[in-house]
Motif scaffolding. Structure first.
Motif, short mmCIF file in Angstrom:
data_model
loop_
_atom_site.label_atom_id
_atom_site.label_comp_id
_atom_site.label_asym_id
_atom_site.label_seq_id
_atom_site.Cartn_x
_atom_site.Cartn_y
_atom_site.Cartn_z
N ALA A 129 32.29 54.82 50.61
CA ALA A 129 33.28 53.91 51.21
C ALA A 129 33.19 52.52 50.58
CB ALA A 129 33.08 53.82 52.71
N PHE A 130 31.97 52.04 50.33
CA PHE A 130 31.79 50.73 49.72
C PHE A 130 32.28 50.72 48.28
CE2 PHE A 130 29.12 47.66 47.37
CZ PHE A 130 29.50 46.50 48.02
N VAL A 131 31.94 51.75 47.55
CA VAL A 131 32.39 51.83 46.14
C VAL A 131 33.91 51.92 46.08
CG1 VAL A 131 32.25 53.17 44.02
CG2 VAL A 131 30.21 52.86 45.43
N ARG A 132 34.50 52.72 46.96
CA ARG A 132 35.97 52.83 46.98
C ARG A 132 36.60 51.49 47.34
NH1 ARG A 132 36.33 56.40 50.64
NH2 ARG A 132 36.77 55.00 52.39
N THR A 133 35.98 50.77 48.26
CA THR A 133 36.51 49.46 48.64
C THR A 133 36.48 48.49 47.47
OG1 THR A 133 35.82 49.76 50.94
CG2 THR A 133 36.21 47.51 50.19
N LEU A 134 35.38 48.47 46.73
CA LEU A 134 35.29 47.61 45.55
C LEU A 134 36.35 47.98 44.52
CD1 LEU A 134 31.44 47.25 44.90
CD2 LEU A 134 32.98 45.56 45.89
N ALA A 135 36.54 49.28 44.30
CA ALA A 135 37.51 49.72 43.30
C ALA A 135 38.94 49.35 43.72
CB ALA A 135 37.39 51.23 43.10
N ILE A 136 39.28 49.59 44.98
CA ILE A 136 40.63 49.28 45.45
C ILE A 136 40.89 47.78 45.42
CG2 ILE A 136 42.14 49.33 47.47
CD1 ILE A 136 40.94 52.03 48.18
N THR A 137 39.91 47.01 45.86
CA THR A 137 40.07 45.56 45.85
C THR A 137 40.19 45.02 44.43
OG1 THR A 137 38.71 45.46 47.85
CG2 THR A 137 39.14 43.39 46.71
N GLY A 138 39.38 45.54 43.52
CA GLY A 138 39.47 45.10 42.12
C GLY A 138 40.79 45.48 41.49
N PHE A 139 41.26 46.70 41.76
CA PHE A 139 42.54 47.14 41.21
C PHE A 139 43.68 46.29 41.76
CE2 PHE A 139 46.29 49.97 41.56
CZ PHE A 139 46.51 50.20 40.21
N GLY A 140 43.65 46.04 43.06
CA GLY A 140 44.68 45.20 43.66
C GLY A 140 44.63 43.77 43.15
N ALA A 141 43.42 43.25 42.93
CA ALA A 141 43.29 41.88 42.42
C ALA A 141 43.86 41.75 41.01
CB ALA A 141 41.82 41.45 42.44
N VAL A 142 43.65 42.76 40.19
CA VAL A 142 44.20 42.73 38.82
C VAL A 142 45.73 42.78 38.86
CG1 VAL A 142 44.35 43.98 36.64
CG2 VAL A 142 42.14 43.71 37.77
N LEU A 143 46.29 43.68 39.67
CA LEU A 143 47.75 43.76 39.80
C LEU A 143 48.32 42.46 40.36
CD1 LEU A 143 48.38 47.37 41.17
CD2 LEU A 143 48.63 46.53 38.84
N PHE A 144 47.67 41.91 41.36
CA PHE A 144 48.13 40.66 41.96
C PHE A 144 48.09 39.53 40.94
CE2 PHE A 144 47.27 36.71 44.29
CZ PHE A 144 48.37 36.69 45.15
N THR A 145 47.05 39.47 40.13
CA THR A 145 46.93 38.43 39.12
C THR A 145 48.03 38.54 38.07
OG1 THR A 145 44.53 38.35 39.44
CG2 THR A 145 45.40 37.43 37.39
N LEU A 146 48.27 39.75 37.59
CA LEU A 146 49.33 39.95 36.59
C LEU A 146 50.70 39.61 37.15
CD1 LEU A 146 48.12 43.30 34.96
CD2 LEU A 146 47.87 40.98 34.06
N LEU A 147 50.97 40.04 38.37
CA LEU A 147 52.26 39.73 38.98
C LEU A 147 52.40 38.23 39.23
CD1 LEU A 147 54.90 40.82 40.15
CD2 LEU A 147 53.73 41.07 42.35
#
Length: 300
Positions: free
Chosen positions: A92-110
């Motif tokens: 659950a922790f690893v998935r949370t880090l992955a989802i947050t990192g993926f969302g942060a990258v998309l948010f930054t690009l947008l």
């Protein structure tokens, strides 16, 4: 009568100090005390800022009893890796880090895309009600985010965006502060470069992509890192809009962990350290660019 060489050197007038060579001011007691005071103040500020981070990271190597031991003990008696290993073994922790990192990258690009387009439009294009719209955009900078949480929640609810990654990315992509920052940079780009590009056959969109974007590294670094940090550290908005554990953000996960497993503080400190590591590493990599760009923006 011949004057000895040593006597002639003593009698020769002292050569004047060249204007290009600045005179060194002699060290005085006041200057030394000022330097000492500044150094002490800087050490105190740095220690106060880094002490919580250092304690959090070191607490991850302690046992449950050592974290809450009285009297306070900074370093553990025995350094243990079990807490870090256990939290990294939690899917659950690893998935949370992955989802947050993926969302942060998309948010930054947008964020970079939307805000740079808006900044270019306000800096170089002419259209109806331009000044009025600019005043409206700038006015949003003075509206606290907490005051529009309820209305924003109603909007995303009616758009059926709850419990999706889009509800975390889309609402905050456009930011007036970022538009203002990039626009100030674009206003200082010489128009001669733009005119040369137009002679070569570039349109407005081509000028933006081929001229402004390659020159935009300084503001893009600041805006990109800021956007990443805003998304990574978000807590209130994810709690309001995300209820599915599969989409939990890292701060949301840590808050849930603390409420459900409050006795495992050492494990919580290990997870918090790993959650803070990407932010710290990112700042260390780009700290020179951030400071230089902030100074540049202040001078402009």
């Amino acid at each position: 009568m011949t004057v000895p060489l040593e006597t002639s050197r003593r009698l020769a007038p002292a050569s004047p100090v060249s204007p290009s060579q600045p005179r060194r001011r002699p060290l005085t007691v006041r200057r030394v005390l000022t330097a000492i005071i500044r150094t002490v103040v800087a050490i105190v500020i740095v220690t106060a800022a880094l002490f919580p981070l250092a304690w959090m990271a070191i607490a991850g190597f302690k046992s449950k009893q050592e974290v809450v031991r009285t009297p306070f003990q900074f370093f553990p008696e025995v350094w243990r890796l079990e807490n870090y290993q256990q939290i990294l073994a939690d899917p659950a922790f690893v998935r949370t880090l992955a989802i947050t990192g993926f969302g942060a990258v998309l948010f930054t690009l947008l964020s970079l895309t939307v805000n740079s387009f808006a900044a270019y439009a306000f800096a170089r294009l002419e259209f109806a009600f331009k000044r009025t719209l600019w005043v409206v955009v700038i006015s949003t900078m003075f509206i606290p985010g907490m005051t529009i949480l309820l209305t924003s929640f109603i909007v995303v609810t009616k758009l059926h965006m709850l419990d999706t990654l889009a509800v975390l990315i889309l609402p905050g992509a456009a930011a007036a502060a970022h538009v203002f920052f990039i626009r100030q940079f674009y206003l200082n780009i010489p128009r001669s470069l733009e005119e040369a590009a137009m002679i070569d056959g570039c349109g407005k969109f081509g000028i933006f992509l081929r001229l402004f974007v390659p020159l935009s590294k300084p503001p893009f670094v600041v805006v990109g890192i800021t956007s990443f940090l805003v998304f990574w550290n978000a807590y209130v908005w994810p709690v309001m809009t995300i209820t599915s554990p599969d989409l939990y953000q890292v701060q949301q996960y840590l808050a849930t962990f603390r409420s459900e497993r409050s006795s495992e503080l050492a494990l919580l400190m290990a997870g918090s350290t790993l959650a803070a590591a990407p932010v710290i590493i990112l700042f260390l990599i780009f700290q020179r660019q951030i400071i230089a760009n902030i100074k540049m923006a202040g001078l402009k």
